[in-house]
Write a protein that holds these residues in place. Structure first.
Motif, PDB file in Angstrom:
ATOM      1  N   UNK A 380     -37.863  10.904  -8.245  1.00 60.25           N
ATOM      2  CA  UNK A 380     -36.401  11.374  -8.271  1.00 60.25           C
ATOM      3  C   UNK A 380     -36.366  12.905  -8.967  1.00 60.25           C
ATOM      4  N   UNK A 381     -37.206  12.873 -10.048  1.00 55.68           N
ATOM      5  CA  UNK A 381     -37.227  14.131 -10.742  1.00 55.68           C
ATOM      6  C   UNK A 381     -37.882  15.292 -10.151  1.00 55.68           C
ATOM      7  N   UNK A 382     -38.910  15.118  -9.288  1.00 59.21           N
ATOM      8  CA  UNK A 382     -39.646  15.697  -8.387  1.00 59.21           C
ATOM      9  C   UNK A 382     -38.604  16.297  -7.124  1.00 59.21           C
ATOM     10  N   UNK A 383     -37.994  15.432  -6.583  1.00 61.15           N
ATOM     11  CA  UNK A 383     -36.933  15.714  -5.662  1.00 61.15           C
ATOM     12  C   UNK A 383     -35.966  16.617  -6.154  1.00 61.15           C
ATOM     13  N   UNK A 384     -35.445  16.322  -7.195  1.00 51.83           N
ATOM     14  CA  UNK A 384     -34.482  17.269  -7.858  1.00 51.83           C
ATOM     15  C   UNK A 384     -34.990  18.599  -8.121  1.00 51.83           C
ATOM     16  N   UNK A 385     -36.231  18.816  -8.676  1.00 51.65           N
ATOM     17  CA  UNK A 385     -36.839  20.089  -8.857  1.00 51.65           C
ATOM     18  C   UNK A 385     -37.087  20.923  -7.519  1.00 51.65           C
ATOM     19  N   UNK A 386     -37.445  20.060  -6.446  1.00 51.00           N
ATOM     20  CA  UNK A 386     -37.380  20.789  -5.077  1.00 51.00           C
ATOM     21  C   UNK A 386     -36.335  21.196  -4.717  1.00 51.00           C
ATOM     22  N   UNK A 387     -35.207  20.490  -4.787  1.00 54.01           N
ATOM     23  CA  UNK A 387     -33.756  20.836  -4.629  1.00 54.01           C
ATOM     24  C   UNK A 387     -33.139  22.081  -5.305  1.00 54.01           C
ATOM     25  N   UNK A 388     -33.722  22.044  -6.516  1.00 57.50           N
ATOM     26  CA  UNK A 388     -33.089  23.211  -7.456  1.00 57.50           C
ATOM     27  C   UNK A 388     -33.793  24.540  -7.155  1.00 57.50           C
ATOM     28  N   UNK A 389     -35.155  24.254  -6.644  1.00 57.04           N
ATOM     29  CA  UNK A 389     -35.789  25.422  -6.630  1.00 57.04           C
ATOM     30  C   UNK A 389     -35.475  26.162  -5.135  1.00 57.04           C
ATOM     31  N   UNK A 390     -35.053  25.399  -4.257  1.00 54.73           N
ATOM     32  CA  UNK A 390     -34.493  25.610  -2.872  1.00 54.73           C
ATOM     33  C   UNK A 390     -33.195  26.379  -3.235  1.00 54.73           C
ATOM     34  N   UNK A 391     -32.400  25.684  -3.938  1.00 58.22           N
ATOM     35  CA  UNK A 391     -30.910  26.308  -4.347  1.00 58.22           C
ATOM     36  C   UNK A 391     -31.255  27.635  -4.983  1.00 58.22           C
ATOM     37  N   UNK A 392     -32.004  27.738  -5.873  1.00 52.78           N
ATOM     38  CA  UNK A 392     -32.214  28.872  -6.663  1.00 52.78           C
ATOM     39  C   UNK A 392     -32.822  29.843  -5.907  1.00 52.78           C
ATOM     40  N   UNK A 393     -33.586  29.624  -4.785  1.00 49.05           N
ATOM     41  CA  UNK A 393     -34.365  30.595  -3.903  1.00 49.05           C
ATOM     42  C   UNK A 393     -33.106  31.240  -3.068  1.00 49.05           C
ATOM     43  N   UNK A 394     -32.187  30.328  -2.350  1.00 51.43           N
ATOM     44  CA  UNK A 394     -31.068  30.637  -1.929  1.00 51.43           C
ATOM     45  C   UNK A 394     -30.188  31.866  -2.503  1.00 51.43           C
ATOM     46  N   UNK A 395     -29.949  31.517  -3.697  1.00 54.60           N
ATOM     47  CA  UNK A 395     -29.022  32.495  -4.701  1.00 54.60           C
ATOM     48  C   UNK A 395     -29.806  33.734  -4.774  1.00 54.60           C
ATOM     49  N   UNK A 396     -31.157  33.684  -5.076  1.00 62.07           N
ATOM     50  CA  UNK A 396     -31.869  34.895  -5.276  1.00 62.07           C
ATOM     51  C   UNK A 396     -31.945  35.765  -3.782  1.00 62.07           C
ATOM     52  N   UNK A 397     -31.829  34.969  -2.767  1.00 61.26           N
ATOM     53  CA  UNK A 397     -31.908  35.524  -1.264  1.00 61.26           C
ATOM     54  C   UNK A 397     -30.809  36.303  -1.117  1.00 61.26           C
ATOM     55  N   UNK A 398     -29.837  35.569  -1.433  1.00 61.44           N
ATOM     56  CA  UNK A 398     -28.183  36.128  -1.358  1.00 61.44           C
ATOM     57  C   UNK A 398     -28.090  37.340  -2.139  1.00 61.44           C
ATOM     58  N   UNK A 399     -28.511  37.285  -3.337  1.00 62.77           N
ATOM     59  CA  UNK A 399     -28.277  38.317  -4.143  1.00 62.77           C
ATOM     60  C   UNK A 399     -29.212  39.525  -3.850  1.00 62.77           C
ATOM     61  N   UNK A 400     -30.370  39.518  -3.299  1.00 59.69           N
ATOM     62  CA  UNK A 400     -31.151  40.630  -2.781  1.00 59.69           C
ATOM     63  C   UNK A 400     -30.615  41.082  -1.427  1.00 59.69           C
ATOM     64  N   UNK A 401     -29.903  40.380  -0.538  1.00 61.10           N
ATOM     65  CA  UNK A 401     -29.173  40.711   0.382  1.00 61.10           C
ATOM     66  C   UNK A 401     -27.915  41.613   0.147  1.00 61.10           C
ATOM     67  N   UNK A 402     -27.151  41.237  -0.917  1.00 62.20           N
ATOM     68  CA  UNK A 402     -26.168  42.002  -1.387  1.00 62.20           C
ATOM     69  C   UNK A 402     -26.680  43.417  -2.123  1.00 62.20           C
TER      70      UNK A 402
END
Length: 420
Positions: A380-402
């Motif tokens: 469960x922790x591994x799945x949470x880390x993968x999900x958090x990393x993907x969500x953090x990458x999405x925020x970073x990508x949106x910020x780079x787009x802006x």
């Protein structure tokens, strides 16, 4: 009677609470700002914008002073005369003279043209400062939205970890799970709370940075109505290049510098020509009164203003080289910003459509399997880390787009009427 009094007090208290809630809601609505409102506020109240406006006003007065005609000069002398040989009659003497420099066209016209060119440079410089101010404001605006999104995700992660921690603690108490899982859950809970605290500090820092650019008119308890995903689309690269060549304040300033250097060279060459002044005078003593009228011409014999003309020529050459260099540099900057925009847009699309959804689905499966005892807590922790990393990458990508959009808008700097 007592019951009626209690009922009346309860109604008054309810009315007071509702009015306070309404006032609180109105205050929250009044303190909510979007990007357009922040831009208007910054241009009207920012100290940088006000200083640029004052500099432009000074340049306007400088151009106005170049049109002024030279003032006349009046000289009056009085005294007395005495004859040492006894031949003249002693008495008082007076002398009056008037001189009027002539503002001839070959001097006046290039002087006014040079002053107007200086005003154009100041206008273009004010445009550059306004574009930089708006770019800085937009960058900090999207940075705050990014930090708020990170804080929201950190709180959601902490809430999820707290729920898992509670279930593990119950399972450890009943002997269904080993204490090692509880120790691991404790570590994850502390880490999640630390992330929430760090994200909260970053939000406050981003708020202060945005308020620093927007000016003191922005209240300290403001809120933003936009979202990080609300990044406007940009036209094609060809259209952006055309708009930049027409509206870029950097190019306009460089072109205005070339024009001012040309007018300054014309002025220095015109100052080689003689200056002419009209003169009139009158002398009076006890016996004789004399008057005279004439003119005065400066002869450019020793100073031919070769150094001044040479300096103006060198400045003109420098301005032209800087203009060409700025054109090339801005074209490259626009291409890089546009490529960054396309890269970030592709990353956002990939994360939203596939990676994030898969990570979220994997987390749901792992969580459900853990509840039924089919998976361990580490999975469960591994799945949470993968999900958090993907969500953090999405925020970073949106910020780079802006960020790429902010840079593109700074380079082309369209007027407000063009954007509507």
């Amino acid at each position: 009677m007592m019951q009626r009094t209690k009922t009346l007090l309860a109604l008054m208290l309810a009315a007071g609470l509702s009015s306070l809630q309404a006032a609180g809601l109105s205050s929250l609505q009044a303190a909510e700002f979007d990007l357009a409102a922040l831009e208007k506020m910054a241009l009207n109240s920012s100290r940088t914008a006000l200083a640029a406006r004052d500099q432009l006003e000074a340049a306007r007065y400088a151009a106005e002073s170049a049109r002024a005609f030279p003032n006349p000069e009046l000289e009056y002398l009085a005294g007395n005369q005495r004859s040492r040989a006894g031949l003249g009659v002693p008495g008082d003497t007076r002398s009056l003279s008037l001189s009027q420099p002539l503002d001839l066209p070959w001097r006046r016209t290039p002087r006014i043209a040079a002053a107007d060119a200086g005003f154009n440079v100041a206008t273009a410089t004010a445009g550059v400062l306004a574009a930089d101010l708006l770019a800085n404001l937009r960058a900090r605006y999207f940075n705050l939205l990014r930090r708020e999104a990170e804080l929201k995700n950190a709180r959601e992660d902490a809430s999820t970890v707290e729920g898992v921690h509670t279930r593990i603690a119950k399972r450890v108490e009943t002997g269904e799970a080993a204490r090692f899982e509880l120790i691991k859950a404790d570590a994850e809970l502390l880490n999640a709370r630390k992330n929430v605290q760090a994200a909260s500090f970053r939000v406050e820092q981003a708020r202060s940075q945005l308020r620093q650019v927007a000016g003191d008119s922005l209240p300290s308890d403001f809120t933003l109505s936009g979202r990080l995903r609300d990044v406007p689309e940009v036209p094609s690269l060809t259209q952006l290049q055309q708009e930049m060549r027409v509206h870029s304040p950097d190019l306009q300033r460089a072109q205005a510098e070339v024009s001012r250097a040309e007018k300054q060279l014309e002025l220095e060459r015109a100052l080689r020509l003689p200056a002419v002044s009209l003169r009139a005078g009158m002398d009076e003593d006890s016996e004789i009164r004399s008057s005279r009228v004439g003119f005065q011409v400066s002869i450019p014999l020793w100073d031919r203003r070769r150094a001044q003309v040479g300096e103006a020529t060198a400045q003109l050459s420098r301005s032209r080289h800087e203009l060409e260099g700025r054109r090339f540099s801005l074209a490259q900057e626009l291409e890089v910003a546009y490529q960054q925009y396309e890269i970030a847009l592709a990353q956002v699309g990939a994360l939203e459509s596939g990676i994030l959804r898969q990570a979220e689905a994997a987390l749901r499966v792992a969580t459900a399997a853990y509840r039924f005892g089919e998976r361990g807590f580490l999975e469960v922790l591994d799945a949470q880390r993968v999900f958090r990393a993907a969500r953090a990458e999405l925020i970073q990508a949106r910020h780079e787009l802006a960020t790429a959009w902010v840079e593109i808008e700074r380079l082309r700097a369209l007027p407000k009427e063009k954007k509507q």
